[in-house]
Design a protein around this motif. Structure first.
Motif, mmCIF file in Angstrom:
data_model
loop_
_atom_site.group_PDB
_atom_site.id
_atom_site.type_symbol
_atom_site.label_atom_id
_atom_site.label_comp_id
_atom_site.label_asym_id
_atom_site.label_seq_id
_atom_site.Cartn_x
_atom_site.Cartn_y
_atom_site.Cartn_z
ATOM 1 N N ARG A 223 1.067 -1.237 -0.084
ATOM 2 C CA ARG A 223 0.591 0.183 -0.021
ATOM 3 C C ARG A 223 0.507 0.899 0.285
ATOM 4 O O ARG A 223 1.714 1.504 0.959
ATOM 5 C CB ARG A 223 -0.805 -0.264 1.453
ATOM 6 N N PRO A 224 1.131 2.198 -0.823
ATOM 7 C CA PRO A 224 1.492 3.530 -0.794
ATOM 8 C C PRO A 224 0.811 4.524 0.027
ATOM 9 O O PRO A 224 -0.068 4.374 0.311
ATOM 10 C CB PRO A 224 1.920 3.413 -2.222
ATOM 11 N N ARG A 225 2.040 5.674 0.764
ATOM 12 C CA ARG A 225 1.812 6.431 1.235
ATOM 13 C C ARG A 225 0.854 7.371 -0.072
ATOM 14 O O ARG A 225 0.565 7.457 -1.228
ATOM 15 C CB ARG A 225 2.919 6.992 1.597
ATOM 16 N N VAL A 226 -0.481 7.980 0.273
ATOM 17 C CA VAL A 226 -1.509 8.351 -0.781
ATOM 18 C C VAL A 226 -1.593 9.753 -0.273
ATOM 19 O O VAL A 226 -2.133 10.198 1.343
ATOM 20 C CB VAL A 226 -2.846 7.875 -0.560
ATOM 21 N N LEU A 227 -1.240 10.915 -0.692
ATOM 22 C CA LEU A 227 -1.571 12.598 -1.084
ATOM 23 C C LEU A 227 -2.552 12.920 -1.133
ATOM 24 O O LEU A 227 -2.647 12.510 -2.544
ATOM 25 C CB LEU A 227 -0.315 13.531 -1.044
ATOM 26 N N GLU A 228 -3.598 12.869 -0.724
ATOM 27 C CA GLU A 228 -4.949 13.839 -1.399
ATOM 28 C C GLU A 228 -5.303 15.162 -1.130
ATOM 29 O O GLU A 228 -5.566 15.695 -0.532
ATOM 30 C CB GLU A 228 -6.450 13.234 -0.623
ATOM 31 N N LEU A 229 -5.305 15.517 -2.359
ATOM 32 C CA LEU A 229 -5.577 16.937 -3.184
ATOM 33 C C LEU A 229 -7.414 17.620 -3.408
ATOM 34 O O LEU A 229 -7.346 17.258 -4.745
ATOM 35 C CB LEU A 229 -4.516 17.414 -3.746
ATOM 36 N N PRO A 230 -8.205 17.618 -2.587
ATOM 37 C CA PRO A 230 -9.378 17.292 -3.214
ATOM 38 C C PRO A 230 -9.703 18.470 -3.766
ATOM 39 O O PRO A 230 -10.346 18.095 -4.766
ATOM 40 C CB PRO A 230 -10.319 17.123 -2.181
ATOM 41 N N SER A 231 -9.378 19.794 -3.344
ATOM 42 C CA SER A 231 -9.570 20.616 -4.139
ATOM 43 C C SER A 231 -8.733 21.075 -5.753
ATOM 44 O O SER A 231 -8.878 22.296 -6.453
ATOM 45 C CB SER A 231 -9.059 21.962 -3.621
ATOM 46 N N ALA A 232 -7.657 20.468 -5.768
ATOM 47 C CA ALA A 232 -6.992 20.355 -7.083
ATOM 48 C C ALA A 232 -7.132 20.040 -8.357
ATOM 49 O O ALA A 232 -8.188 18.662 -8.216
ATOM 50 C CB ALA A 232 -5.546 19.233 -6.555
ATOM 51 N N GLU A 233 -7.525 20.410 -9.666
ATOM 52 C CA GLU A 233 -7.448 20.083 -10.614
ATOM 53 C C GLU A 233 -5.953 19.282 -11.108
ATOM 54 O O GLU A 233 -4.571 19.498 -10.623
ATOM 55 C CB GLU A 233 -7.559 21.305 -11.561
ATOM 56 N N HIS A 234 -6.175 18.914 -12.462
ATOM 57 C CA HIS A 234 -4.538 18.404 -12.896
ATOM 58 C C HIS A 234 -3.821 18.823 -13.426
ATOM 59 O O HIS A 234 -2.828 18.645 -12.883
ATOM 60 C CB HIS A 234 -5.726 17.283 -14.799
ATOM 61 N N GLY A 235 -3.507 20.002 -13.775
ATOM 62 C CA GLY A 235 -2.855 20.461 -14.464
ATOM 63 C C GLY A 235 -1.830 21.799 -12.926
ATOM 64 O O GLY A 235 -1.271 22.542 -13.357
ATOM 65 N N ASN A 236 -2.501 21.746 -12.520
ATOM 66 C CA ASN A 236 -2.432 22.124 -10.580
ATOM 67 C C ASN A 236 -2.366 22.133 -9.152
ATOM 68 O O ASN A 236 -2.215 22.766 -8.596
ATOM 69 C CB ASN A 236 -3.322 24.083 -10.771
ATOM 70 N N VAL A 237 -1.831 21.314 -9.802
ATOM 71 C CA VAL A 237 -1.745 20.179 -8.240
ATOM 72 C C VAL A 237 -0.849 20.666 -7.754
ATOM 73 O O VAL A 237 -0.211 20.299 -6.606
ATOM 74 C CB VAL A 237 -1.568 18.648 -8.253
ATOM 75 N N ALA A 238 0.649 21.293 -8.289
ATOM 76 C CA ALA A 238 2.133 21.280 -8.017
ATOM 77 C C ALA A 238 1.359 22.616 -6.554
ATOM 78 O O ALA A 238 2.917 22.853 -5.943
ATOM 79 C CB ALA A 238 2.956 21.639 -8.234
ATOM 80 N N ALA A 239 0.879 23.330 -6.687
ATOM 81 C CA ALA A 239 0.557 24.738 -6.610
ATOM 82 C C ALA A 239 -0.572 24.335 -4.865
ATOM 83 O O ALA A 239 -0.502 25.403 -4.582
ATOM 84 C CB ALA A 239 -0.448 25.111 -7.066
ATOM 85 N N ALA A 240 -0.674 23.302 -5.223
ATOM 86 C CA ALA A 240 -1.829 22.562 -4.189
ATOM 87 C C ALA A 240 -0.862 23.245 -2.461
ATOM 88 O O ALA A 240 0.142 22.300 -2.622
ATOM 89 C CB ALA A 240 -2.074 21.523 -4.098
ATOM 90 N N PRO A 241 -1.639 23.434 -1.457
ATOM 91 C CA PRO A 241 -1.413 23.259 -0.294
ATOM 92 C C PRO A 241 -0.385 22.122 0.085
ATOM 93 O O PRO A 241 -1.812 21.256 0.028
ATOM 94 C CB PRO A 241 -2.111 24.430 0.738
ATOM 95 N N GLY A 242 0.302 21.586 0.680
ATOM 96 C CA GLY A 242 0.665 20.405 0.977
ATOM 97 C C GLY A 242 1.177 19.675 0.250
ATOM 98 O O GLY A 242 2.233 18.793 0.594
ATOM 99 N N PHE A 243 1.865 19.903 -1.034
ATOM 100 C CA PHE A 243 2.036 19.157 -2.243
ATOM 101 C C PHE A 243 3.660 18.733 -2.034
ATOM 102 O O PHE A 243 4.418 18.069 -1.628
ATOM 103 C CB PHE A 243 2.147 19.363 -3.141
#
Length: 281
Positions: A223-243
């Motif tokens: 089982r991998p470690r999973v980071l869920e970013l519920p408000s992120a879109e495909h193209g802006n995931v790197a800008a998400a807080p916590g990323f």
């Protein structure tokens, strides 16, 4: 009915043929990534193709290789990666046909280039091992490398089970699974992966279906470690807080040994709104 069905069938078969012949133009979008070779600081020859890119933080003991999206100008990551991974020398090398790299992109070529790059980097950093990040299309490339080489830590950002299944989800009216020439089967490639793995999911991803990422997670033997970013879109995931915080922590931590002492997987949820960013697959 025959005279109605026949032309419709011919049109449908024609569309299938068109998609089979032109599909790589939909998968690989290098046009906005072009740069002059003089703007790069790294080159690697694989067969008859010269790959070019950038080395960030040269001279570090640790190494990290990044495989980007299908339209990503990977050089735009240089400043961020220099800050996020100060203990790593980071290798950003454009796919064949992208940036200043020669050749035409296809799965076999990208897979061969990725292994050649990993082998080169491993020779330069023999003591600690090589970490790998794959984003979107690049998650499939990274999975191929992890199947063939000893990847120390693996981060998959907006990954999929197979590229053929992603295409089928977008073109339900076409037999994409039969037509796909480049499949990038990450499920098969990671079927024996037991090393530390991080999966990053964007909750508003309209490019990679959530079910596709979930099937990959469930198929992994560990089982991998999973980071869920519920408000992120495909193209802006790197800008998400916590990323960036999660990536930095993941690659800064020494790789655990297999067995009871290994770190347990953790899921992280981030709910704050995100700024927009260009899409890439």
């Amino acid at each position: 009915m025959f005279w109605i069905a026949l032309p419709l069938t011919m049109v449908y078969l024609g569309l299938c043929g068109f998609m089979y012949v032109r599909q790589r133009e939909l998968v690989y979008l290098p046009h906005q990534t072009r740069v002059e070779a003089t703007q790069t600081n790294f080159a690697l020859v694989n067969g008859d193709v010269t790959l070019r890119g950038w080395v960030v933080n040269p001279g570090r003991k640790r190494a990290l290789v990044y495989f980007g999206g299908n339209s990503e100008a990977i050089q735009l990551n240089r400043s961020s990666f220099a800050r996020w991974f100060p203990q790593h020398t980071v290798y950003l090398v454009a796919y064949r046909g992208f940036g200043a790299s020669e050749g035409q992109p296809d799965e076999a070529g990208l897979a061969s280039d990725a292994l050649a790059l990993f082998d080169h980097v491993r020779l330069q950093h023999p003591r600690i091992g090589v970490d790998v990040i794959g984003y979107s299309l690049g998650s499939g490339v990274a999975a191929h490398v992890a199947a063939q080489r000893p990847v120390r830590r693996l981060a998959l950002i907006t990954p999929y089970d197979t590229l053929a299944d992603v295409g089928q989800a977008h073109y339900r009216w076409l037999p994409v699974r039969l037509l796909a020439r480049d499949r990038f089967d990450s499920v098969s490639n990671l079927s024996r992966r037991t090393g530390p793995t991080l999966v990053v999911r964007a909750g508003r991803d309209k490019v990679i279906p959530a079910a596709s990422t979930q099937r990959l997670i469930e198929a992994l033997p560990r089982r991998p470690r999973v980071l869920e970013l519920p408000s992120a879109e495909h193209g802006n995931v790197a800008a998400a807080p916590g990323f960036s915080r999660t990536l930095k922590a993941f690659f800064a931590t020494p790789a655990p040994r297999s067995g009871p002492s290994a770190i347990n997987p953790v899921a992280i949820h981030v709910h704050r709104p995100l700024p927009g960013r260009r899409k890439s697959t």
